[in-house]
Design an enzyme around this catalytic site. Structure first.
Site, short mmCIF file in Angstrom:
data_model
loop_
_atom_site.label_atom_id
_atom_site.label_comp_id
_atom_site.label_asym_id
_atom_site.label_seq_id
_atom_site.Cartn_x
_atom_site.Cartn_y
_atom_site.Cartn_z
N THR A 1 0.83 -1.21 0.00
CA THR A 1 0.00 0.00 0.00
C THR A 1 0.86 1.26 0.00
OG1 THR A 1 -1.50 1.29 1.40
CG2 THR A 1 -0.14 -0.31 2.53
N ASP A 2 0.30 2.34 -0.53
CA ASP A 2 1.03 3.63 -0.48
C ASP A 2 1.15 4.14 0.96
OD1 ASP A 2 -1.64 4.37 -0.04
OD2 ASP A 2 -1.71 5.85 -1.66
N GLU A 3 0.33 3.58 1.88
CA GLU A 3 0.38 4.07 3.27
C GLU A 3 1.72 3.79 3.94
OE1 GLU A 3 -2.98 3.49 5.79
OE2 GLU A 3 -4.40 3.85 4.18
N TYR B 1 -1.78 -0.44 11.11
CA TYR B 1 -1.99 -1.12 9.82
C TYR B 1 -0.80 -0.87 8.88
CZ TYR B 1 -3.41 -1.51 4.92
OH TYR B 1 -3.43 -1.80 3.58
N LYS C 1 2.11 -3.41 7.30
CA LYS C 1 2.34 -3.60 5.86
C LYS C 1 3.79 -3.27 5.51
CE LYS C 1 -0.37 -4.53 3.05
NZ LYS C 1 -0.85 -5.84 2.52
P1 NAD Z 1 -10.22 -6.93 2.37
O1 NAD Z 1 -10.18 -6.60 3.83
O2 NAD Z 1 -11.42 -6.62 1.57
O3 NAD Z 1 -9.91 -8.49 2.17
C1 NAD Z 1 -8.93 -9.17 2.88
C2 NAD Z 1 -9.14 -10.66 2.65
O4 NAD Z 1 -8.09 -11.36 3.33
C3 NAD Z 1 -10.46 -11.18 3.20
O5 NAD Z 1 -11.08 -12.03 2.25
C4 NAD Z 1 -10.06 -11.96 4.44
O6 NAD Z 1 -10.93 -13.03 4.74
C5 NAD Z 1 -8.67 -12.44 4.06
N1 NAD Z 1 -7.82 -12.72 5.23
C6 NAD Z 1 -7.62 -11.92 6.31
N2 NAD Z 1 -6.78 -12.52 7.17
C7 NAD Z 1 -6.42 -13.71 6.62
C8 NAD Z 1 -5.56 -14.76 7.00
N3 NAD Z 1 -4.90 -14.72 8.17
N4 NAD Z 1 -5.40 -15.81 6.17
C9 NAD Z 1 -6.08 -15.88 5.00
N5 NAD Z 1 -6.93 -14.91 4.59
C10 NAD Z 1 -7.08 -13.83 5.38
O7 NAD Z 1 -8.92 -6.24 1.77
P2 NAD Z 1 -8.72 -5.54 0.34
O8 NAD Z 1 -9.21 -4.15 0.42
O9 NAD Z 1 -9.20 -6.46 -0.71
O10 NAD Z 1 -7.13 -5.46 0.31
C11 NAD Z 1 -6.36 -6.54 -0.24
C12 NAD Z 1 -4.88 -6.21 -0.08
O11 NAD Z 1 -4.59 -4.99 -0.73
C13 NAD Z 1 -4.44 -6.03 1.37
O12 NAD Z 1 -3.18 -6.62 1.51
C14 NAD Z 1 -4.38 -4.52 1.56
O13 NAD Z 1 -3.38 -4.20 2.51
C15 NAD Z 1 -3.96 -4.08 0.17
N6 NAD Z 1 -4.40 -2.73 -0.20
C16 NAD Z 1 -5.73 -2.40 -0.18
C17 NAD Z 1 -6.13 -1.12 -0.61
C18 NAD Z 1 -7.57 -0.70 -0.61
O14 NAD Z 1 -7.83 0.46 -0.93
N7 NAD Z 1 -8.52 -1.55 -0.30
C19 NAD Z 1 -5.16 -0.20 -1.03
C20 NAD Z 1 -3.82 -0.56 -0.98
C21 NAD Z 1 -3.45 -1.85 -0.60
O1 DAU Z 2 -4.08 4.15 0.62
C1 DAU Z 2 -4.33 2.78 0.57
C2 DAU Z 2 -5.16 2.35 1.77
O2 DAU Z 2 -6.48 2.85 1.55
C3 DAU Z 2 -5.19 0.84 1.98
O3 DAU Z 2 -3.89 0.38 2.26
C4 DAU Z 2 -6.15 0.46 3.10
O4 DAU Z 2 -6.26 -0.96 3.18
C5 DAU Z 2 -7.52 1.04 2.79
O5 DAU Z 2 -8.41 0.78 3.85
C6 DAU Z 2 -7.42 2.55 2.55
O6 DAU Z 2 -7.06 3.24 3.79
P1 DAU Z 2 -7.72 4.65 4.18
O7 DAU Z 2 -7.59 4.82 5.62
O8 DAU Z 2 -7.23 5.73 3.29
O9 DAU Z 2 -9.25 4.33 3.74
P2 DAU Z 2 -10.65 4.61 4.48
O10 DAU Z 2 -11.70 4.27 3.50
O11 DAU Z 2 -10.71 4.01 5.83
O12 DAU Z 2 -10.62 6.19 4.66
C7 DAU Z 2 -10.47 7.07 3.56
C8 DAU Z 2 -10.42 8.48 4.09
O13 DAU Z 2 -11.70 8.82 4.63
C9 DAU Z 2 -9.45 8.68 5.26
O14 DAU Z 2 -8.87 9.98 5.16
C10 DAU Z 2 -10.32 8.61 6.50
C11 DAU Z 2 -11.64 9.17 6.02
N1 DAU Z 2 -12.85 8.61 6.66
C12 DAU Z 2 -13.01 7.27 6.68
C13 DAU Z 2 -14.11 6.69 7.24
C14 DAU Z 2 -14.28 5.18 7.29
C15 DAU Z 2 -13.82 9.46 7.16
O15 DAU Z 2 -13.69 10.70 7.12
N2 DAU Z 2 -14.94 8.90 7.71
C16 DAU Z 2 -15.13 7.55 7.79
O16 DAU Z 2 -16.17 7.11 8.35
#
Ligand code: NAD
Ligand code: DAU
Length: 351
Positions: free
Chosen positions: A134-136, A159, A163
């Site tokens: 992730t970019d985080e 988190y 990562k």
């Molecule tokens: P998600 O939370 O929707 O899905 C995670 C999946 O992993 C779920 O199906 C869960 O059951 C499974 N899981 C959790 N713990 C596990 C374990 N111990 N063993 C096997 N399976 C397990 O997540 P997502 O949003 O699809 O993100 C997928 C990946 O991409 C993650 O690694 C996250 O860090 C990364 N990522 C997500 C975003 C985003 O915006 N959603 C952005 C950047 C990176």
């Molecule tokens: O940047 C990549 C990341 O993006 C991934 O690595 C993470 O898995 C994914 O969850 C996401 O993280 P963020 O924290 O950026 O996403 P989230 O949707 O939780 O929040 C987006 C922005 O909105 C953040 O600035 C917090 C704000 N927010 C979020 C929630 C849930 C609110 O203001 N209100 C809310 O209720």
């Protein structure tokens, strides 16, 4: 026939990736290993469960015996590790599970792959481990600048720290053992099947149920939104063409403040669904602890080396996303509870 071990394939991005890959290639096999936590949902994969090239295994990536069994049973060529605890707010409340899955789970996968892929002459050809990061991990930007692949890692939340730790371990396996790896670091994904704890589906769900829209702090934090299918295309390119040991950043070129996102969703739902959905639902609440101010990605490397660019403009992507949630009330009903289900329940009762 290449065999992919996709972990976390029942989650938001992993399920989209599996569907994208099976639709694109008829000569690959995918083993989906997922623990099915609250975030995993097999409904995300409906339609492909009967595909003979697809196998689902429920299990934990931290379970060494299970992962070894899969390597013995299937000749695995690629691991694509999506499995993670992914929500920042949960990591602030309960960090331990983030270290278990995101760090220890990653090392379990790496060790097993090393055991099966390493020979006396080095690693077998055409095997690769891909870490979905992730970019985080880069921390937070001010008003200007972009994260590049060489930006120092500086995570703030439990988190992102988990990562970043995983990324460093993956890199160490390349530096130390010459294990073939890539790391991808993408920005905020959006699209169908995202669990409604994340900003965009949470807003859609709250609007439909006339619940307050919680905006953290001043609402001016910026995220760069990437349509999930564009992300999947980038991962496919990295697997097939990425240079060994390299990190690739993936971004959407869609920087938006959170309050802009809130207003876009309200406007769409007000005009297309219910005029009672208005800005009066917005509620500014206490800021997230350690809240990163701005994320933005420099995508020059993946563009120049692999020819990838984000194809979906935000207006199209957000419309598709909102409409998907409106068209899939059963999915939303199943992943929500209590008063947050009212809208979907009413849809059934009125049918
Ligand atoms: P998600 O939370 O929707 O899905 C995670 C999946 O992993 C779920 O199906 C869960 O059951 C499974 N899981 C959790 N713990 C596990 C374990 N111990 N063993 C096997 N399976 C397990 O997540 P997502 O949003 O699809 O993100 C997928 C990946 O991409 C993650 O690694 C996250 O860090 C990364 N990522 C997500 C975003 C985003 O915006 N959603 C952005 C950047 C990176
Ligand atoms: O940047 C990549 C990341 O993006 C991934 O690595 C993470 O898995 C994914 O969850 C996401 O993280 P963020 O924290 O950026 O996403 P989230 O949707 O939780 O929040 C987006 C922005 O909105 C953040 O600035 C917090 C704000 N927010 C979020 C929630 C849930 C609110 O203001 N209100 C809310 O209720």
């Amino acid at each position: 026939m290449k065999t992919y071990l996709v972990t976390g394939g029942a989650g938001f991005i992993g399920s989209s990736f599996i569907i994208y890959m099976l639709n694109k290639y008829s000569d690959i096999r995918i083993i989906n290993l997922d623990k099915l936590t609250y975030a995993g949902n097999l409904e995300n994969l409906k339609g492909i469960d009967s595909n003979p090239n697809y196998t689902f295994i429920q299990g934990d990536i931290c379970n060494k015996e299970l992962v070894e069994e899969l390597f013995k049973k299937y000749d695995i060529d690629y691991i694509v590790n999506f499995a993670a605890e992914s929500h920042v707010d949960r990591s602030i409340r309960e960090p331990e599970v983030f270290v278990n899955t995101n760090v220890l789970g990653t090392i379990t996968l790496l060790n097993t792959a090393k055991k099966f892929w390493e020979t006396e002459r080095g690693f077998k050809e055409e095997k690769k481990y891909i870490q979905i990061s992730t970019d985080e991990v880069y921390g937070s930007l001010g008003q200007t600048g972009f994260f590049g692949e060489t930006t120092p890692i500086n995570p703030h939340s439990p988190y992102s720290a988990s990562k970043a730790s995983a990324d460093l371990i993956v890199k160490a396996y390349f530096d130390t053992y010459k294990m073939p790896i890539n790391i991808t670091r993408c920005s905020n994904n959006y699209g169908p099947y995202q669990f409604p704890e994340k900003l965009i589906p949470l807003l859609i769900n709250n609007c439909l149920n006339y619940k307050e829209l919680p905006v953290y702090g001043d609402g001016l934090n910026i995220r760069d939104w990437l349509y999930v299918e564009d992300h999947c295309k980038a991962i496919d390119l990295v697997i097939n063409k990425g240079k060994m040991g390299q990190v690739y950043n993936i971004g959407g070129h869609n920087e938006k403040t959170n309050i802009e996102i809130v207003n876009i969703i309200i406007k769409y739902l007000n005009e297309n669904v219910d005029e009672k959905i208005t800005k009066s639902l917005i509620k500014y609440v206490e800021d997230r602890k350690g809240h990163d101010r701005r994320y933005a990605i420099n995508t020059n490397k993946i563009k120049n080396e692999l020819g990838w660019y984000p194809e979906t403009n935000f207006e199209v992507g957000i419309k598709n996303t909102i409409e998907w949630y409106l068209d899939n009330p059963k999915w939303m009903y199943n992943v929500t509870s209590g008063e947050y289900q009212n809208y979907y329940k009413n849809m059934y009762e009125n049918k």
